[in-house]
Structure formats: structure tokens, C-alpha cells
Design an enzyme around this catalytic site. Structure first.
Site, PDB file in Angstrom:
ATOM      1  CD  GLU A   1      -2.964  -1.246   2.196  1.00  0.00           C
ATOM      2  OE1 GLU A   1      -2.847  -0.516   3.208  1.00  0.00           O
ATOM      3  OE2 GLU A   1      -3.935  -1.999   2.005  1.00  0.00           O
TER       4      GLU A   1
ATOM      5  CB  CYS B   1      -3.855  -6.138  -6.042  1.00  0.00           C
ATOM      6  SG  CYS B   1      -5.289  -5.101  -5.816  1.00  0.00           S
TER       7      CYS B   1
ATOM      8  CD  GLU C   1      -5.102 -10.709  -6.079  1.00  0.00           C
ATOM      9  OE1 GLU C   1      -4.519  -9.691  -5.642  1.00  0.00           O
ATOM     10  OE2 GLU C   1      -6.225 -11.074  -5.690  1.00  0.00           O
TER      11      GLU C   1
ATOM     12  CB  CYS D   1      -9.985  -6.154  -7.175  1.00  0.00           C
ATOM     13  SG  CYS D   1      -8.443  -5.735  -8.005  1.00  0.00           S
TER      14      CYS D   1
ATOM     15  CB  CYS E   1      -6.349  -8.715  -9.618  1.00  0.00           C
ATOM     16  SG  CYS E   1      -5.328  -7.636  -8.594  1.00  0.00           S
TER      17      CYS E   1
HETATM   18  N1  THU Z   1      -6.203  -6.256  -2.512  1.00  0.00           N
HETATM   19  C1  THU Z   1      -5.424  -7.189  -3.131  1.00  0.00           C
HETATM   20  O1  THU Z   1      -4.225  -7.319  -2.850  1.00  0.00           O
HETATM   21  N2  THU Z   1      -6.012  -7.941  -4.084  1.00  0.00           N
HETATM   22  C2  THU Z   1      -7.308  -7.859  -4.476  1.00  0.00           C
HETATM   23  O2  THU Z   1      -7.711  -8.520  -5.422  1.00  0.00           O
HETATM   24  C3  THU Z   1      -8.225  -7.002  -3.732  1.00  0.00           C
HETATM   25  C4  THU Z   1      -7.605  -6.055  -2.765  1.00  0.00           C
HETATM   26  C5  THU Z   1      -5.554  -5.380  -1.513  1.00  0.00           C
HETATM   27  C6  THU Z   1      -5.470  -3.948  -1.919  1.00  0.00           C
HETATM   28  C7  THU Z   1      -5.421  -3.242  -0.589  1.00  0.00           C
HETATM   29  O3  THU Z   1      -4.065  -3.216  -0.156  1.00  0.00           O
HETATM   30  C8  THU Z   1      -6.194  -4.165   0.347  1.00  0.00           C
HETATM   31  O4  THU Z   1      -6.288  -5.416  -0.312  1.00  0.00           O
HETATM   32  C9  THU Z   1      -7.588  -3.675   0.696  1.00  0.00           C
HETATM   33  O5  THU Z   1      -8.308  -3.389  -0.436  1.00  0.00           O
END
Ligand code: THU
Length: 160
Positions: free
Chosen positions: A64, A73, A75, A112, A115
Site C-alpha cells: 500500500e 494488489c 495478485e 478485484c 487483477c
Molecule cells: N487487494 C489485493 O491485494 N487484491 C485484491 O484482489 C483485492 C484487494 C488489496 C489492496 C489493498 O491493499 C487491500 O487489499 C484492501 O483493499
């Protein structure tokens, strides 16, 4: 007007020991990878692990940033690691798991939309499906045979 429909099939493993050994190992790497998440803002940790055609496994976690839209993310971190360290090496499987700060996630936490799009781009590039093995922190595990299965009507290079 015609009515159309589509049908989605996926497998559900009730527990880890129901998975093929390789998938269980990959999910274990996804679980250890989420320890490396940098998620001071959401506190939501995501781990992704990739199995390459040569048997090598690579992990990734969400990263983040105080500038929230910059968050990466897990993925896509894992996909970028594979593409940059092992260019042209086929990706066979991705395992994904999560750890939330205030609940034990009992259902598979699906990737998400961005991804899913990135996974579909990789499938398009390598002309081979990527199997997805997805779990929450606990509970059942979903297995999809292709990323396309979870992104119907996707946009790809054939439109360009
Ligand atoms: N996040 C992922 O790493 N992958 C996803 O497919 C959905 C969300 C992360 C992004 C952020 O750091 C945290 O999860 C909350 O959204």
C-alpha cells in the site's frame, strides 16, 4: 430479442487436504507471502503465489501507499514478479489467500476487477489458462480452471 445465458463451473475443496499436493503447497506459499504485505492503511493482507511451468513458485503480497490509489494488489505484484524475473515462462496456477484485521474471512476472497483483467491479459499473452486456487483465511477453497471464468465479457487485444 434472443435470450442468452452462460454457465460457470468451478470446483470446491472442503479442506486443504482435499487439494492436489501442488495446489496445497502453492496456497501455503500464498499464506506465508501475506506476512510480507505492507498494508498499514487497510490492515488487510493478501498473499498470492504463482506456479511456473518449470516448477518454480513465486510469492507476492499487497503493497500500500499513503497515496491510496497507488496501492498494489498481491495478485499483480506476483504477476509482475513472474513476468520480470521469468519472461516467457508459462504461469500454470495462482493461489490467493487473505487475512483481515477484524474477522476471520471464511469464504474465498475473489480478486478485484483490475487483477482479473491483469490475469486475463497474461492468459492472452501466454495462450494458456491460469488455474486459480482461492481461499479466505479459512474454509472452502475454490478452484477455477481459467481467469477468464471469473471475468466474463472481458476486453482484450482482439478489439484493438
Ligand atoms: N487487494 C489485493 O491485494 N487484491 C485484491 O484482489 C483485492 C484487494 C488489496 C489492496 C489493498 O491493499 C487491500 O487489499 C484492501 O483493499
Amino acid at each position: 430479442m434472443k435470450k442468452k445465458s452462460s454457465r460457470l463451473e468451478w470446483k470446491v475443496a472442503e479442506k486443504l487436504s482435499d487439494l492436489p499436493k501442488k495446489d496445497a503447497k502453492l496456497l501455503a506459499l500464498a499464506t506465508s507471502s501475506l506476512e510480507n504485505a505492507y498494508a498499514p492503511y487497510s490492515k488487510f493482507h493478501v498473499g498470492a503465489a504463482i506456479l511456473l511451468e518449470n516448477g518454480k513458485m513465486l510469492g507476492g503480497s499487497n503493497q500500500e501507499n499513503a497515496a491510496y490509489p497507488m496501492c498494489l494488489c498481491a495478485e499483480r505484484v506476483a504477476l509482475s514478479a513472474a513476468a520480470s524475473q521469468y519472461p516467457k515462462m508459462l504461469i500454470k496456477t495462482m493461489a490467493i489467500t487473505v487475512k483481515a484485521p477484524n474477522q476471520i474471512v471464511q469464504q474465498p476472497a475473489m480478486p478485484c476487477g483490475s487483477c482479473r483483467q491483469a490475469l486475463c491479459e497474461m492468459e492472452f499473452q501466454q495462450k494458456k489458462d491460469i488455474k486459480l486456487v482461492i481461499r479466505g483465511e479459512e474454509g472452502v477453497i475454490y478452484i477455477f480452471k481459467s481467469a477468464k471464468d471469473i471475468l466474463p465479457f472481458s476486453f482484450d487485444a482482439t478489439f484493438l
